[in-house]
Design a protein around this motif. Sequence first.
Motif, PDB file in Angstrom:
ATOM      1  N   UNK A  89       0.829  -1.202   0.000  1.00  0.00           N
ATOM      2  CA  UNK A  89       0.000   0.000   0.000  1.00  0.00           C
ATOM      3  C   UNK A  89       0.865   1.255   0.000  1.00  0.00           C
ATOM      4  N   UNK A  90       1.873   1.233   0.842  1.00  0.00           N
ATOM      5  CA  UNK A  90       2.813   2.347   0.952  1.00  0.00           C
ATOM      6  C   UNK A  90       3.502   2.587  -0.397  1.00  0.00           C
ATOM      7  N   UNK A  91       3.891   1.482  -1.050  1.00  0.00           N
ATOM      8  CA  UNK A  91       4.552   1.585  -2.341  1.00  0.00           C
ATOM      9  C   UNK A  91       3.628   2.134  -3.426  1.00  0.00           C
ATOM     10  N   UNK A 127       2.009   6.886  -6.807  1.00  0.00           N
ATOM     11  CA  UNK A 127       1.129   8.015  -7.138  1.00  0.00           C
ATOM     12  C   UNK A 127       1.844   9.326  -6.820  1.00  0.00           C
ATOM     13  N   UNK A 128       2.667   9.287  -5.764  1.00  0.00           N
ATOM     14  CA  UNK A 128       3.424  10.466  -5.361  1.00  0.00           C
ATOM     15  C   UNK A 128       4.388  10.957  -6.434  1.00  0.00           C
ATOM     16  N   UNK A 154      -4.248  15.479   0.362  1.00  0.00           N
ATOM     17  CA  UNK A 154      -3.972  14.091  -0.025  1.00  0.00           C
ATOM     18  C   UNK A 154      -2.901  14.041  -1.116  1.00  0.00           C
ATOM     19  N   UNK A 155      -2.906  15.008  -2.014  1.00  0.00           N
ATOM     20  CA  UNK A 155      -1.894  15.043  -3.076  1.00  0.00           C
ATOM     21  C   UNK A 155      -0.496  15.209  -2.462  1.00  0.00           C
ATOM     22  N   UNK A 156      -0.397  16.103  -1.480  1.00  0.00           N
ATOM     23  CA  UNK A 156       0.897  16.297  -0.818  1.00  0.00           C
ATOM     24  C   UNK A 156       1.268  15.079   0.021  1.00  0.00           C
ATOM     25  N   UNK A 178       4.601  10.203   1.052  1.00  0.00           N
ATOM     26  CA  UNK A 178       4.738   8.745   1.026  1.00  0.00           C
ATOM     27  C   UNK A 178       5.876   8.330   0.104  1.00  0.00           C
ATOM     28  N   UNK A 179       6.022   9.039  -1.017  1.00  0.00           N
ATOM     29  CA  UNK A 179       7.102   8.748  -1.962  1.00  0.00           C
ATOM     30  C   UNK A 179       8.464   8.869  -1.294  1.00  0.00           C
TER      31      UNK A 179
END
Length: 206
Positions: A137-139, A144-145, A178-180, A185-186
């Motif tokens: 999930x993190x990946x 997306x990041x 959420x975009x940030x 997350x990236x």
Amino acid sequence: MTAALPVLMCYSIVGETAHEIVGVAMFALFILHHILNFGWIKTLFKGKYPSKRIVGTIVNAAVLICMLGLMYSSIMISKHIFTSLNLGGAGFARTVHLLCAYWGLVLMSVHLGMHISQIAARIKLKSKGLIRTLRILFGVIGAVGIYEFIQLKFTDYLFGRVTFVFIDTSVSAALTAMRYLTVMALFGYFGYILQILFNKKKTAVQ
């Protein structure tokens, strides 16, 4: 602090007053974080410095510089909480604030990623299935990041190519945050991978 970061990046949507209040709260949490981890600070000049410790210390020092820059610039450009100080120098302070905000988000995300395993250990997360699911999930969110990193034009802000932030006010604050978060997350995933590589290197040496 992790929750405050994406909110602070939505400056033109959440409003100036809320931005300053959340910013002050994050600074307070940053100071508290260092008080709680004062033991680490005391060991800075003790022991050996393998590659993992060197990189971790550099990241931490860079985060500290960004936070100090944000504290200074926030006071200088404040329009609500610190206006009574009337210190001037707002033009330079805005440039400092923009650079430190974006570099701070990147570096704090890397810092968090390098400590994910420690956090998992503290909350006693032992289920291999859950850990594997969270990694995937993190990946995915990190992937997306990459897209959002490009769309949000992070490189322009990181390298001072522009002097103001454009935020689409037609998009909700929640979606913008959420975009940030995906960009965080990236870089958090990058920090996590760094930690894994350092641990493998340490195991190989032993």
